[in-house]
Design a protein around this motif. Structure first.
Motif, PDB file in Angstrom:
ATOM      1  N   GLN A  27       9.184  -0.733   7.265  1.00  0.00           N
ATOM      2  CA  GLN A  27       8.856  -1.317   5.963  1.00  0.00           C
ATOM      3  C   GLN A  27       8.911  -0.251   4.864  1.00  0.00           C
ATOM      4  N   GLU A  28       8.298   0.895   5.145  1.00  0.00           N
ATOM      5  CA  GLU A  28       8.288   1.967   4.152  1.00  0.00           C
ATOM      6  C   GLU A  28       9.678   2.567   3.962  1.00  0.00           C
ATOM      7  N   GLN A  29      10.454   2.636   5.031  1.00  0.00           N
ATOM      8  CA  GLN A  29      11.829   3.127   4.912  1.00  0.00           C
ATOM      9  C   GLN A  29      12.665   2.185   4.050  1.00  0.00           C
ATOM     10  N   GLY A  73       0.779  -1.235   0.000  1.00  0.00           N
ATOM     11  CA  GLY A  73       0.000   0.000   0.000  1.00  0.00           C
ATOM     12  C   GLY A  73       0.806   1.278   0.000  1.00  0.00           C
ATOM     13  N   TYR A  74       2.116   1.181   0.105  1.00  0.00           N
ATOM     14  CA  TYR A  74       2.956   2.381   0.100  1.00  0.00           C
ATOM     15  C   TYR A  74       3.111   2.838  -1.346  1.00  0.00           C
ATOM     16  N   LYS A  75       2.505   3.957  -1.675  1.00  0.00           N
ATOM     17  CA  LYS A  75       2.480   4.446  -3.057  1.00  0.00           C
ATOM     18  C   LYS A  75       2.823   5.923  -3.107  1.00  0.00           C
ATOM     19  N   LYS A  76       3.163   6.377  -4.289  1.00  0.00           N
ATOM     20  CA  LYS A  76       3.467   7.795  -4.495  1.00  0.00           C
ATOM     21  C   LYS A  76       2.213   8.633  -4.268  1.00  0.00           C
ATOM     22  N   ASN A  77       2.436   9.878  -3.829  1.00  0.00           N
ATOM     23  CA  ASN A  77       1.344  10.841  -3.697  1.00  0.00           C
ATOM     24  C   ASN A  77       0.850  11.241  -5.073  1.00  0.00           C
ATOM     25  N   LYS A  78      -0.241  11.991  -5.094  1.00  0.00           N
ATOM     26  CA  LYS A  78      -0.784  12.489  -6.364  1.00  0.00           C
ATOM     27  C   LYS A  78       0.208  13.385  -7.093  1.00  0.00           C
ATOM     28  N   ASP A  79       1.111  14.018  -6.338  1.00  0.00           N
ATOM     29  CA  ASP A  79       2.116  14.882  -6.961  1.00  0.00           C
ATOM     30  C   ASP A  79       3.321  14.099  -7.494  1.00  0.00           C
ATOM     31  N   GLY A  80       3.291  12.769  -7.356  1.00  0.00           N
ATOM     32  CA  GLY A  80       4.361  11.927  -7.887  1.00  0.00           C
ATOM     33  C   GLY A  80       5.527  11.699  -6.948  1.00  0.00           C
TER      34      GLY A  80
END
Length: 126
Positions: free
Chosen positions: A38-40, A22-29
């Motif tokens: 995990q995200e790090q 579920g770790y994804k880029k923001n709308k701004d990319g």
């Protein structure tokens, strides 16, 4: 041999997504600030050049995308050393001996990514 290689490439590419689902880029990319290990890790492995190679190979194969990576195959296995006729697409060449991407043995790239996962995720997660 080729199917096993593709399985490894795709698995190593997607493993980081399984680690941080579920770790994804923001709308701004841009990537959001990581909130956990995990995200790090997800962001850290991206800085590894060999991971980027794996990512390009995976996505190029999966989506039939032409990329600028130069891939090549080295042949030259003696007939007596052939493991299987199933790996032989051209009888004159024999089975593939080495696969290269941008002049580097794919095995070297895979081992570097595997080592990174091992040292920076699996050994730390115990």
């Amino acid at each position: 041999m080729v199917s096993e290689l593709l399985f490894l490439i795709m698995s190593l590419n997607h493993l980081r997504e399984w680690i941080a689902p579920g770790y994804k880029k923001n709308k701004d990319g841009n990537w959001p600030t990581p909130h956990n290990l995990q995200e790090q890790f997800f962001l850290t492995i991206w800085d590894l050049p060999e991971f980027k190679t794996i990512n390009k190979l995976c996505n190029g194969t999966k989506h039939f995308i032409s990329n600028q990576q130069l891939t090549s195959t080295v042949y030259g296995v003696n007939f007596d050393d052939w493991d299987s006729f199933d790996d032989v697409q051209n009888f004159d060449n024999g089975p593939p001996q080495i696969f290269k991407v941008d002049g580097i043995n794919v095995e070297t790239v895979l081992l570097k990514v595997l080592e990174f996962y091992s040292k920076n995720w699996f050994e730390k997660s115990q």
